[in-house]
Design an enzyme around this catalytic site. Structure first.
Site, PDB file in Angstrom:
ATOM      1  N   GLU A   1       0.738  -1.099   0.071  1.00 11.12           N
ATOM      2  CA  GLU A   1      -0.063  -0.003  -0.028  1.00 11.12           C
ATOM      3  C   GLU A   1       0.747   1.468   0.176  1.00 11.12           C
ATOM      4  O   GLU A   1       1.307   1.737   1.155  1.00 11.12           O
ATOM      5  CB  GLU A   1      -1.046   0.016   1.132  1.00 11.12           C
ATOM      6  CG  GLU A   1      -1.735   1.071   1.269  1.00 11.12           C
ATOM      7  CD  GLU A   1      -2.598   1.336   2.664  1.00 11.12           C
ATOM      8  OE1 GLU A   1      -2.359   0.557   3.490  1.00 11.12           O
ATOM      9  OE2 GLU A   1      -3.719   2.006   2.444  1.00 11.12           O
TER      10      GLU A   1
ATOM     11  N   LYS B   1      -2.748  -2.343  -2.861  1.00 11.56           N
ATOM     12  CA  LYS B   1      -3.784  -1.414  -2.674  1.00 11.56           C
ATOM     13  C   LYS B   1      -3.282  -0.151  -2.796  1.00 11.56           C
ATOM     14  O   LYS B   1      -2.016   0.437  -2.045  1.00 11.56           O
ATOM     15  CB  LYS B   1      -3.843  -1.548  -1.047  1.00 11.56           C
ATOM     16  CG  LYS B   1      -4.709  -0.610  -0.137  1.00 11.56           C
ATOM     17  CD  LYS B   1      -5.257  -1.341   1.136  1.00 11.56           C
ATOM     18  CE  LYS B   1      -5.932  -0.272   1.984  1.00 11.56           C
ATOM     19  NZ  LYS B   1      -6.664  -0.784   2.993  1.00 11.56           N
TER      20      LYS B   1
HETATM   21  P1  13P Z   1      -9.148   4.258   4.672  1.00 14.15           P
HETATM   22  O1  13P Z   1     -10.106   3.492   3.806  1.00 14.15           O
HETATM   23  O2  13P Z   1      -9.846   4.839   5.715  1.00 14.15           O
HETATM   24  O3  13P Z   1      -8.358   5.108   4.035  1.00 14.15           O
HETATM   25  O4  13P Z   1      -8.136   2.957   5.096  1.00 14.15           O
HETATM   26  C1  13P Z   1      -7.517   2.153   4.503  1.00 14.15           C
HETATM   27  C2  13P Z   1      -6.536   1.700   5.140  1.00 14.15           C
HETATM   28  O5  13P Z   1      -6.362   0.342   5.247  1.00 14.15           O
HETATM   29  C3  13P Z   1      -5.322   2.773   5.285  1.00 14.15           C
HETATM   30  O6  13P Z   1      -4.158   2.135   5.455  1.00 14.15           O
END
Ligand code: 13P
Length: 340
Positions: free
Chosen positions: A177, A219
């Site tokens: 991510e 992600k």
């Molecule tokens: P949000 O959808 O609130 O951005 O959180 C997703 C997430 O896992 C951030 O690391």
């Protein structure tokens, strides 16, 4: 490294009409969220709240996976089972956040890098034994005057790649991510430029560390205007810019891409996903991995009161269903059908 298991897990995470609930807020973040609804944040209230979400009737139709925080992975579910086993019993893949948060990168303007690689191989084995089959590591990239620097993109890409390789070695699917933050007054065009640079650096590092693209989930943040930008890109523009970047940077061999909501409104997060998923001919399935855009509504409804639990579960079920439809590009049609 069990490639069959990795493939099976990755495919399950992006199964049609389903997405991932991010419920891996650290205790500090959880405290901030609970404060907004006047709930004391303790080990027990966190367990109660998360179990409320996990036990909502029928959500397994829309949830492929749940990302857990370390504490939650060791807690008990409503039926007394360990939470990862409870989720697996509902056909939901348990995942785990393994990073340990952010620190400043020296000699930058407080740009961040994510910590948590030390001892990760050992921890990963333990998480596998606890039943976790995928993991998450979040890197944070801030847009501002002259940032992100190359140093920031490089440091985060390498940490993501080292983490991903360790996951795959342990037969745990890495969710990588690199989040480009919504905060700032930048344009959507600038967000597109930065997101592309971040993803290019990320995939170059994956290759340098021999990470298997076939066993990896991205992600990502969407390409949106900064929160304080006077011109806010509309739904079609967000979809077009995000897909352009993803097509340029993410190999077609990858099993899927999930999005974070990043502070977008609940409905924007759903509308953006819907517009992208409705686009024909994409090389990978797209779905959600939201925390706030799935949890805002149930948290506000719950407010720490047992008497509100059923209504909170209903609110959660609704958002999960809407996003499940959006992941198939069917949300807008459903909305119009209801309005008619
Ligand atoms: P949000 O959808 O609130 O951005 O959180 C997703 C997430 O896992 C951030 O690391």
């Amino acid at each position: 490294m069990d490639k069959n298991l990795l493939s099976k897990t990755a495919a399950a995470m992006v199964a049609k009409g389903k997405g991932v609930l991010a419920a891996d807020e650290s205790s500090g973040t959880c405290e901030k969220r609970f404060k907004t609804v006047d709930v004391e944040c303790t080990e027990e209230t966190r367990r109660t709240y998360r179990n409320l979400l996990f036990s909502a009737a029928g959500v397994e139709q829309y949830l492929s996976g749940v990302i857990l925080f370390d504490e939650t992975a060791r807690q008990k579910a409503v039926d007394g089972k360990q939470i990862p086993q409870y989720l697996a019993g509902k056909g939901i893949v348990p995942g785990i956040k393994v990073d340990k948060g952010l620190v400043n990168i020296p000699f930058t303007r407080e740009e961040k890098v994510t910590e948590g690689l030390d001892g990760l191989q050992k921890r990963m084995k333990e998480y596998f034994d606890l039943g976790c089959r995928f993991a998450k590591w979040r890197a944070v990239i801030t847009i501002g005057a002259d940032i992100p620097t190359h140093t920031c993109l490089y440091a985060n890409a390498h940490a993501l790649a080292r983490y991903a390789a360790i996951c795959q070695e342990a037969s745990i699917v890495p969710m990588i991510e690199p989040e480009v933050l919504l905060e700032g007054s930048h344009t959507a065009e600038r967000c597109e430029e930065v997101t592309e640079a971040a993803l290019r650096a990320t995939y170059a590092a994956m290759s340098a560390y021999n990470v298997s693209i076939e066993h990896l989930i991205l992600k990502t943040s969407m390409v949106v205007s900064g929160k304080d930008c006077p011109r806010q890109a509309g739904v079609d523009e967000v979809a077009e810019r995000t897909l352009r970047v993803l097509r340029r940077t993410v190999p077609a061999a990858q099993p899927g891409i999930v999005f974070l909501s990043g502070g977008q409104s609940d409905e924007s997060a759903t509308a953006h996903l819907n517009a992208m998923a409705a686009t024909p001919g994409l090389p990978w399935p797209l779905t959600f991995s939201y925390s706030r855009a799935l949890q805002n509504a149930p948290l506000k409804t719950w407010r720490g009161q047992a008497g509100n639990a059923a209504a909170a579960q209903k609110a959660f079920h609704h958002r999960a269903r809407m996003n499940g439809l959006a992941a198939q590009g069917k949300w807008k049609a459903e909305l119009e059908r209801h309005a008619a």
